[in-house]
Design an enzyme around this catalytic site. Structure first.
Site, PDB file in Angstrom:
ATOM      1  N   ASP A 101       0.869  -1.094   0.039  1.00  0.00           N
ATOM      2  CA  ASP A 101      -0.020  -0.090   0.045  1.00  0.00           C
ATOM      3  C   ASP A 101       0.861   1.216  -0.230  1.00  0.00           C
ATOM      4  OD1 ASP A 101      -2.502   1.613   0.487  1.00  0.00           O
ATOM      5  OD2 ASP A 101      -3.253  -0.228   1.647  1.00  0.00           O
ATOM      6  N   ASP A 197      -3.263   4.517  -2.797  1.00  0.00           N
ATOM      7  CA  ASP A 197      -4.157   5.086  -1.899  1.00  0.00           C
ATOM      8  C   ASP A 197      -4.937   6.012  -2.476  1.00  0.00           C
ATOM      9  OD1 ASP A 197      -5.286   4.663   0.912  1.00  0.00           O
ATOM     10  OD2 ASP A 197      -4.739   6.902   0.981  1.00  0.00           O
ATOM     11  N   GLU A 239      -6.783   2.842  -5.860  1.00  0.00           N
ATOM     12  CA  GLU A 239      -7.863   3.018  -5.014  1.00  0.00           C
ATOM     13  C   GLU A 239      -8.534   4.453  -5.731  1.00  0.00           C
ATOM     14  OE1 GLU A 239      -9.828   3.716  -0.558  1.00  0.00           O
ATOM     15  OE2 GLU A 239      -8.286   4.648  -1.296  1.00  0.00           O
ATOM     16  N   HIS A 313     -10.438  -2.753   4.847  1.00  0.00           N
ATOM     17  CA  HIS A 313     -10.337  -2.252   6.124  1.00  0.00           C
ATOM     18  C   HIS A 313     -11.110  -0.936   6.631  1.00  0.00           C
ATOM     19  CE1 HIS A 313      -7.820  -0.017   3.632  1.00  0.00           C
ATOM     20  NE2 HIS A 313      -7.442   1.002   4.377  1.00  0.00           N
ATOM     21  N   ASP A 314     -11.693  -0.536   5.292  1.00  0.00           N
ATOM     22  CA  ASP A 314     -12.634   0.757   5.615  1.00  0.00           C
ATOM     23  C   ASP A 314     -14.118   0.331   5.719  1.00  0.00           C
ATOM     24  OD1 ASP A 314     -10.128   2.389   5.453  1.00  0.00           O
ATOM     25  OD2 ASP A 314     -10.435   2.344   3.237  1.00  0.00           O
TER      26      ASP A 314
HETATM   27  C1  GLC Z   1      -7.925   5.292   1.973  1.00  0.00           C
HETATM   28  C2  GLC Z   1      -7.669   4.286   2.867  1.00  0.00           C
HETATM   29  C3  GLC Z   1      -8.387   4.604   4.203  1.00  0.00           C
HETATM   30  C4  GLC Z   1      -7.433   5.948   4.740  1.00  0.00           C
HETATM   31  C5  GLC Z   1      -7.592   7.165   3.645  1.00  0.00           C
HETATM   32  C6  GLC Z   1      -6.809   8.266   3.855  1.00  0.00           C
HETATM   33  O1  GLC Z   1      -9.391   5.297   1.910  1.00  0.00           O
HETATM   34  O2  GLC Z   1      -8.212   3.138   2.463  1.00  0.00           O
HETATM   35  O3  GLC Z   1      -7.956   3.644   5.440  1.00  0.00           O
HETATM   36  O4  GLC Z   1      -8.006   6.434   5.931  1.00  0.00           O
HETATM   37  O5  GLC Z   1      -7.470   6.698   2.290  1.00  0.00           O
HETATM   38  O6  GLC Z   1      -5.513   7.735   3.616  1.00  0.00           O
END
Ligand code: GLC
Ligand code: CA
Length: 541
Positions: A101, A197, A239, A313-314
């Site tokens: 990541d 990310d 993402e 994880h979110d």
């Molecule tokens: C992404 C991650 C999340 C994080 C956010 C800010 O969405 O998956 O866990 O809080 O980015 O980095």
């Protein structure tokens, strides 16, 4: 569609590890890299090809590692760079790959760049961030304004997430060069690629209020590809939380696109009230899910490649969100069929292979996540505590972050000490060891599914057609010249009295009710899931 050239990652499946919660090896209650190494055989045995490691870099842990203070070093909680090197070797030795990541949209406010930028106005790092004297009303994803005042100075800095996560200014060419160098160092170190990310935020034009998929995005992606992601064999997943299906597809399918594939979020918006954000709850209508994926497929059939995910994880646990904890085995397995048989590469989040469920949080005091805590503070006085808690219980990110449940030993075999987040009270029933020996084993089902998916190219190059049997049934056919595969998944907690016609030519490949024959398939049991294959009279296999 039939012309899609098959690449190795089309057949692959990916498993996401959240290091804080996967396996503790030294009894401090926090997961670590040696712990991960000790569990690699479990992943190999499941049939996983690629591991996605959530961030293990230096961080004050305001957002559990998504706030990086040193991109080049490992947080001591997780171990050392040598441990990381060993992890990569051990993954490779087992014939798997591992991607890291990487958070390039923002850093921690404790990153030396930001500290220096705050300290002196002539800092070369000031332009790495976004400072303004006049600000607009952009709101942070983690509640409250996206601008925070710089102490003792008449200016503000921009942070789309927590105030401890200042956004980087990608328009600065030196910053971009530094980031590319960091990425290239990690590739040389041994990672097989990256999960990038919130990468669709890097092209933002703040002064115009444009954040997701902004005007500079495509130019930066091209540069990122030319400088870092040029090897077509890398595994990269972006993402893209702020991109439409069309926008996501356009940047995937490397080498044409920048990434091998992307997470596109439209299915995650279906259980929230339109435009009101994740906490404004709404019941999911299965027809919306079908329409969303139907659209996604029509886009991806022409271009790019999708990353299929139901949790991470979110997100809350899929059984709790889409199924029922009273039917854990059947809901988790039917979800695997419904989601992962579609067009794209399956992503499994830790714990999904045993059907982990949401944690029964009793109050805000038990929660740790910055997003949840900020939301609670922000909403106090604006709505009753009961309704704030209702949103947090449905969507809070801590559900996904409680320790992995390995066995019925104390602390679920995760640690010998009280972990940083509590272990789910039902760990004695829901754990890897118990599941493995159960006649209703979720991990066995997943393993069989992943094996079948590898054996049938129709999952990769087949057309996808939805079928409408019943409002609570999600069903589709994948079809190429050679064969047809049909997936039927019931999202209902009740029996459905329905006779599915025209299935005498089909045979069962995988079912979560293996004793039911197609003839005895009425009524359809709760959370039933089946994969069928059409006997093709002309095929000789
Ligand atoms: C992404 C991650 C999340 C994080 C956010 C800010 O969405 O998956 O866990 O809080 O980015 O980095
Ligand atoms: Ca530890």
């Amino acid at each position: 569609m039939a012309t899609r050239e098959i690449k190795w990652w089309h057949r692959a499946s990916v498993y996401q590890i959240y290091p804080l919660s996967f396996q503790d090896s030294n009894g401090d209650g926090i997961g670590d890299i040696p712990g991960i190494i000790s569990r690699l055989d479990h992943l190999k045995n499941l049939g996983v090809d690629v591991i996605w490691l959530s961030p293990v870099f230096q961080s004050p842990m305001k957002d559990n590692g998504y706030d990086v203070s040193d991109y080049r070093d490992v947080h001591p909680w997780f171990g050392t760079k040598n441990d990381l090197k060993k992890l990569i070797e051990e993954v490779h030795r087992r014939g798997m790959k591992i991607i890291s990541d990487i958070v390039l949209n923002h850093t921690s406010d404790q990153h030396p760049w930001f500290i220096d930028a705050l300290k002196r106005v002539d800092s070369p790092y000031r332009d790495y961030y976004i400072f303004r004297k006049k600000i607009n009303d952009i709101q942070s994803v983690f509640s409250g304004p996206a601008w925070t005042k710089v102490p003792h100075r008449d200016e503000y800095y921009f942070h789309f997430f927590a105030k401890e996560q200042p956004d980087l200014n990608w328009q600065n060419p030196n910053l971009r060069k530094e980031l590319y160098a960091i990425l290239n160092e990690w590739l040389a170190f041994g990672f097989d690629g990256f999960r990038l990310d919130v990468i669709d935020l890097i092209g933002k034009d703040i002064d115009k209020g444009l954040i997701g998929h902004g005007p500079f995005y495509h130019a930066f992606l091209k540069e990122l590809k030319d400088n870092v992601l040029k090897d077509a064999n890398l595994f990269t997943v972006g993402e893209l939380s702020g991109s439409s299906a069309e926008q996501a597809a356009a940047v995937t399918g490397a080498p044409e696109g920048t990434f091998s594939m992307a997470f596109q979020f439209s299915h995650l918006w279906l259980d929230e009230q339109l435009g009101k954000g994740k906490w404004a709850l709404k019941r999911l209508d299965l027809l919306d899910l079908k329409n969303t994926f139907e659209h996604l497929h029509s886009v991806y059939e022409k271009q790019g490649w999708n990353a299929l995910f139901m949790g991470n994880h979110d997100q809350p646990r899929p059984v709790s969100r889409y199924g029922s904890k009273y039917h854990r085995y059947h809901s988790q397995t039917m979800l695997q069929l419904a989601f992962y048989g579609q067009l794209g590469t399956p992503f499994i989040y830790q714990g999904e292979e045993i059907g982990m469920v949401n944690y029964p949080f009793k109050s805000i005091n038990e929660m740790k996540d910055v997003e949840s805590l900020n939301y609670y503070q922000d909403q106090l006085g604006k709505q009753p505590v009961r309704s704030i808690m209702q949103s947090l219980l449905a969507k809070g990110r801590d559900h996904a972050r409680t320790p992995m449940q390995w066995s019925s030993k104390s602390y679920a075999g995760f640690s010998t000490k009280k972990p940083w987040l509590p272990v789910h009270p039902q760990y004695r029933f829901i754990n890897v060891e118990t599941d493995a020996h159960s006649k209703h084993s979720i991990q066995q089902f997943l393993k069989q599914f992943l094996r079948l998916r590898k054996q049938h190219d129709v999952f990769i190059n087949g057309k996808l057609k939805f079928r409408s049997f019943h409002p609570s049934i999600y069903a589709y056919i994948r079809e190429n010249d050679k064969e047809s595969i049909m997936i039927i998944s019931s999202f209902s907690s009740r029996k459905i009295s329905l006779k599915i016609e025209d299935i005498q030519d089909w045979e069962v490949l995988l079912s979560n009710h293996p004793t039911l024959t197609l003839q005895s398939l009425t009524p359809i049991p709760p959370y039933f899931g089946v994969m069928l294959k059409k006997r093709n009279k002309h095929a000789n296999d």
